[in-house]
Scaffold this motif. Structure first.
Motif, short mmCIF file in Angstrom:
data_model
loop_
_atom_site.label_atom_id
_atom_site.label_comp_id
_atom_site.label_asym_id
_atom_site.label_seq_id
_atom_site.Cartn_x
_atom_site.Cartn_y
_atom_site.Cartn_z
N PRO A 178 138.02 36.06 43.89
CA PRO A 178 137.04 37.02 44.43
C PRO A 178 137.13 37.19 45.95
O PRO A 178 136.77 38.25 46.48
CB PRO A 178 135.69 36.42 44.01
CG PRO A 178 136.02 35.70 42.73
CD PRO A 178 137.38 35.09 43.00
N LYS A 225 137.05 41.21 40.83
CA LYS A 225 135.71 41.19 40.25
C LYS A 225 135.74 40.33 39.00
O LYS A 225 136.58 40.53 38.11
CB LYS A 225 135.27 42.61 39.87
CG LYS A 225 135.31 43.59 41.03
CD LYS A 225 134.09 43.44 41.91
CE LYS A 225 134.06 44.49 43.00
NZ LYS A 225 134.34 43.97 44.32
N GLN A 226 134.80 39.38 38.93
CA GLN A 226 134.74 38.44 37.82
C GLN A 226 134.25 39.09 36.54
O GLN A 226 133.55 40.10 36.58
CB GLN A 226 133.83 37.27 38.18
CG GLN A 226 134.40 36.42 39.29
CD GLN A 226 133.50 35.26 39.61
OE1 GLN A 226 132.36 35.44 39.98
NE2 GLN A 226 134.02 34.06 39.42
N MET A 280 139.43 38.31 35.60
CA MET A 280 139.02 39.20 36.69
C MET A 280 139.90 40.44 36.79
O MET A 280 141.05 40.44 36.33
CB MET A 280 139.10 38.44 38.02
CG MET A 280 138.13 37.28 38.11
SD MET A 280 138.34 36.33 39.62
CE MET A 280 138.89 34.77 38.94
N TYR A 314 140.98 43.74 39.61
CA TYR A 314 140.99 44.33 40.96
C TYR A 314 141.33 45.80 40.78
O TYR A 314 142.35 46.14 40.16
CB TYR A 314 142.06 43.64 41.82
CG TYR A 314 142.09 44.13 43.25
CD1 TYR A 314 141.48 43.40 44.26
CD2 TYR A 314 142.74 45.31 43.60
CE1 TYR A 314 141.50 43.83 45.58
CE2 TYR A 314 142.77 45.75 44.91
CZ TYR A 314 142.15 45.02 45.89
OH TYR A 314 142.18 45.45 47.19
N HIS A 315 140.47 46.67 41.29
CA HIS A 315 140.72 48.11 41.21
C HIS A 315 141.49 48.56 42.45
O HIS A 315 140.97 48.47 43.56
CB HIS A 315 139.40 48.88 41.08
CG HIS A 315 138.73 48.66 39.76
ND1 HIS A 315 139.07 49.35 38.63
CD2 HIS A 315 137.75 47.80 39.39
CE1 HIS A 315 138.33 48.93 37.62
NE2 HIS A 315 137.53 47.98 38.05
#
Length: 183
Positions: A125, A130-131, A153, A155-156
């Motif tokens: 994070p 994002k978790q 998780m 990631y965008h």
């Protein structure tokens, strides 16, 4: 050594022994090195992004991103980060973060939209992951126990909306085994 001393570049075929050495030293056993070797040969993982971090001429860190898809759908370009390895004497010096950030930048540059990782809930994070991607509609290739849901998780990379894009992540064949999905 400072992070200014670290150089990061894409790994070449001639770097294979250095990659294996980093993986073995970082984890203290051969399982991850064998997985990396299999992923580098796995056509379903391509195109891969394999980055090495060097301190002078010594390879001290490695990160591997392999292509993935969302089950059965025309899916955005997505990747899995696995594994991230730093030699023990070079850990906790920011090299892992440098490798993550460089990898994310390169993946964004080729149009990838999301990166997934099953990893330490307090580490990733820090770099924007994002978790509990499962709660966002992105199931892991194998079920993640509830107590470790935060370790899966996403990631965008793209600011484009991926609303409505959901599904189970389908990873490369070499990674698609239950033993690789236990945190």
């Amino acid at each position: 050594m400072t992070t200014q001393d670290i150089q990061i570049r894409e790994a070449k075929e001639s770097d294979f022994a250095a990659v294996m050495q980093v993986e073995k030293e970082a984890f203290g056993y051969e399982k991850e090195a064998i997985l990396v070797s299999q992923l580098l040969e796995d056509k379903s993982a391509t195109p891969v992004l394999s980055l090495l971090a060097f301190n002078e001429d010594e390879a001290v860190g490695h990160i591997l991103f392999t292509k993935a898809t969302l089950d059965g759908k025309a899916s955005p370009l997505i990747y899995l980060l696995a594994p991230l390895a730093i030699k023990p004497q070079h850990q906790k010096q920011g090299i892992g973060g440098m490798l993550i950030n460089e990898g994310l930048k390169k993946l964004k540059g080729i149009g990838a939209e999301m990166v997934f990782v099953l990893g330490h809930e307090s580490y990733y994070p820090k770099y924007g992951f994002k978790q509990d991607a499962g709660s966002m509609g992105f199931a892991a290739p194998y079920p993640i126990p509830e107590e470790h849901a935060g370790a899966w998780m996403v990631y965008h990379l793209s600011s484009e909306s991926v609303d409505g894009v959901k599904g189970r992540v389908v990873c490369a064949d070499a990674l698609n085994k239950p033993e690789h999905w236990r945190e």
